[in-house]
Scaffold this motif. Structure first.
Motif, short mmCIF file in Angstrom:
data_model
loop_
_atom_site.label_atom_id
_atom_site.label_comp_id
_atom_site.label_asym_id
_atom_site.label_seq_id
_atom_site.Cartn_x
_atom_site.Cartn_y
_atom_site.Cartn_z
N ALA A 23 -13.07 30.03 50.67
CA ALA A 23 -12.03 29.01 50.11
C ALA A 23 -11.54 29.24 48.88
CB ALA A 23 -13.16 27.47 49.93
N TYR A 24 -12.16 30.10 48.19
CA TYR A 24 -11.50 30.61 46.99
C TYR A 24 -10.18 31.25 47.30
CZ TYR A 24 -10.50 32.77 42.58
OH TYR A 24 -9.82 32.91 41.21
N GLN A 25 -10.20 32.14 48.21
CA GLN A 25 -8.96 33.00 48.70
C GLN A 25 -7.84 31.90 49.21
OE1 GLN A 25 -10.45 35.66 51.75
NE2 GLN A 25 -11.33 36.95 50.04
N GLU A 26 -8.28 30.76 49.81
CA GLU A 26 -7.24 29.86 50.28
C GLU A 26 -6.58 29.23 49.33
OE1 GLU A 26 -6.18 28.89 53.57
OE2 GLU A 26 -6.82 30.60 53.90
N TYR A 27 -7.57 28.62 48.16
CA TYR A 27 -7.23 28.16 46.80
C TYR A 27 -6.08 29.01 46.17
CZ TYR A 27 -8.13 25.13 42.67
OH TYR A 27 -8.09 24.40 41.68
N GLN A 28 -6.38 30.08 46.03
CA GLN A 28 -5.66 31.13 45.32
C GLN A 28 -4.22 31.38 46.05
OE1 GLN A 28 -6.63 33.22 42.61
NE2 GLN A 28 -4.49 33.22 42.36
N LYS A 29 -4.34 31.34 47.36
CA LYS A 29 -3.11 31.40 48.02
C LYS A 29 -2.15 30.08 47.87
CE LYS A 29 -4.84 33.05 52.13
NZ LYS A 29 -5.04 32.94 53.68
N PHE A 30 -2.68 28.96 47.86
CA PHE A 30 -2.11 27.65 47.47
C PHE A 30 -1.68 27.75 46.02
CE2 PHE A 30 -2.20 23.92 45.12
CZ PHE A 30 -1.34 22.96 45.88
N ALA A 31 -2.29 28.11 44.98
CA ALA A 31 -2.05 28.36 43.80
C ALA A 31 -0.81 29.11 43.49
CB ALA A 31 -3.04 28.62 42.93
N ASP A 32 -0.85 30.42 44.18
CA ASP A 32 0.21 31.36 44.10
C ASP A 32 1.36 30.92 44.46
OD1 ASP A 32 -1.62 33.11 42.86
OD2 ASP A 32 -1.86 34.41 44.64
N ASN A 33 1.57 29.92 45.48
CA ASN A 33 2.86 29.57 46.10
C ASN A 33 3.28 27.94 45.49
OD1 ASN A 33 3.25 31.58 47.87
ND2 ASN A 33 1.63 30.87 49.20
N GLU A 34 2.46 27.58 44.74
CA GLU A 34 2.46 25.91 44.31
C GLU A 34 2.63 25.89 42.78
OE1 GLU A 34 3.96 22.51 44.37
OE2 GLU A 34 3.25 23.45 46.35
N ASN A 35 3.91 25.82 41.85
CA ASN A 35 3.79 25.97 40.57
C ASN A 35 3.79 24.41 40.16
OD1 ASN A 35 3.87 28.76 40.81
ND2 ASN A 35 5.91 28.88 40.37
N SER A 36 3.81 23.63 40.98
CA SER A 36 4.11 22.23 40.42
C SER A 36 2.70 21.46 39.95
CB SER A 36 4.89 21.14 41.56
OG SER A 36 3.75 21.04 42.67
N ILE A 37 1.71 22.04 40.39
CA ILE A 37 0.44 21.64 40.12
C ILE A 37 -0.55 22.51 39.40
CG2 ILE A 37 -0.53 21.60 42.19
CD1 ILE A 37 -2.23 19.00 41.47
N PRO A 38 -1.23 22.31 38.24
CA PRO A 38 -2.06 23.31 37.97
C PRO A 38 -3.34 23.41 38.48
CG PRO A 38 -1.61 21.84 36.08
CD PRO A 38 -0.93 21.22 37.31
N ALA A 39 -4.01 24.60 38.92
CA ALA A 39 -5.02 24.92 39.48
C ALA A 39 -6.21 25.68 38.48
CB ALA A 39 -4.86 25.62 40.68
N TYR A 40 -7.48 25.03 38.67
CA TYR A 40 -8.24 25.44 37.87
C TYR A 40 -9.65 25.84 38.58
CZ TYR A 40 -5.37 23.84 34.00
OH TYR A 40 -4.48 23.46 33.19
N PHE A 41 -10.64 26.38 38.39
CA PHE A 41 -12.03 26.61 38.90
C PHE A 41 -12.96 26.85 38.01
CE2 PHE A 41 -11.39 31.06 38.05
CZ PHE A 41 -12.67 31.66 38.33
N LEU A 42 -14.24 26.61 38.34
CA LEU A 42 -15.48 26.59 37.66
C LEU A 42 -16.39 27.59 38.69
CD1 LEU A 42 -18.06 24.80 38.37
CD2 LEU A 42 -16.70 23.11 37.48
N ALA A 43 -17.08 28.44 37.92
CA ALA A 43 -18.16 29.33 38.68
C ALA A 43 -19.44 28.34 38.65
CB ALA A 43 -18.10 30.52 38.23
N VAL A 44 -20.19 27.92 39.69
CA VAL A 44 -20.73 27.24 39.66
C VAL A 44 -22.24 27.58 39.11
CG1 VAL A 44 -23.01 25.69 41.12
CG2 VAL A 44 -20.31 25.51 41.51
N GLN A 45 -22.53 28.94 39.25
CA GLN A 45 -23.71 29.74 38.45
C GLN A 45 -23.60 29.87 37.17
OE1 GLN A 45 -21.98 30.38 41.37
NE2 GLN A 45 -23.29 31.48 42.85
N ASP A 46 -22.33 29.90 36.68
CA ASP A 46 -21.86 29.85 35.34
C ASP A 46 -21.87 28.55 34.27
OD1 ASP A 46 -21.86 32.86 35.71
OD2 ASP A 46 -19.65 32.74 35.70
#
Length: 110
Positions: free
Chosen positions: A36-59
Motif C-alpha cells: 500500500a505504501y508503494q502505491e501511495y508513493q506512486k500516487f504522491a510522485d505523480n500528483e502534486n495538487s494534494i499533500p501526502a503524509y504518513f505515520l508509522a503505526v509502530q512509532d
C-alpha cells in the motif's frame, strides 16, 4: 513526495493549514502495508495538487489511536484517509489502497 508525521501537534497543524491532504497509516512490519505504501508513493510522485503524509503505526501509536477515536474511523493498517477542511471525506484500507483508488478519491472529493 510523502512526508512523515509523528506527533499530535504535527497532525493538528495539518488540519489547520491544509485545506486537503492524504494520510497513510503504515505498518513497518506488514507486507500488505508495504504494498500500500508503494502505491501511495506512486500516487504522491505523480500528483502534486494534494499533500501526502504518513505515520508509522509502530512509532506513533498514540497519534494513530487518537485519529481513530477523534474521527470515529476504525483503526486499520494500512489505512489511507483523505481529509478536507479538517474532516475525513474518504478512507480505504489494505489492498484497496492503490494509485487508482487514491486518484479517484481525490477527484471525487473536489
Amino acid at each position: 513526495m510523502v512526508d512523515k508525521i509523528e506527533t499530535q501537534e504535527q497532525f493538528e497543524t495539518l488540519l489547520e493549514k491544509e485545506e486537503k491532504f492524504l494520510l497513510l497509516k503504515h505498518s513497518l512490519t506488514c507486507p500488505v502495508s508495504q504494498a500500500a505504501y508503494q502505491e501511495y508513493q506512486k500516487f504522491a510522485d505523480n500528483e502534486n495538487s494534494i499533500p501526502a503524509y504518513f505515520l508509522a503505526v509502530q512509532d506513533s501509536r498514540p497519534l494513530s489511536n487518537d485519529i481513530a477515536e477523534k474521527f470515529n474511523i476504525k483503526h486499520e493498517s494500512p489505512q489511507a484517509i483523505l481529509f478536507t477542511n479538517g474532516e475525513p471525506r474518504w478512507n480505504a484500507s489494505h489492498w484497496k489502497i492503490t494509485k487508482r483508488s487514491l486518484t479517484d478519491a481525490v477527484g471525487e472529493n473536489q
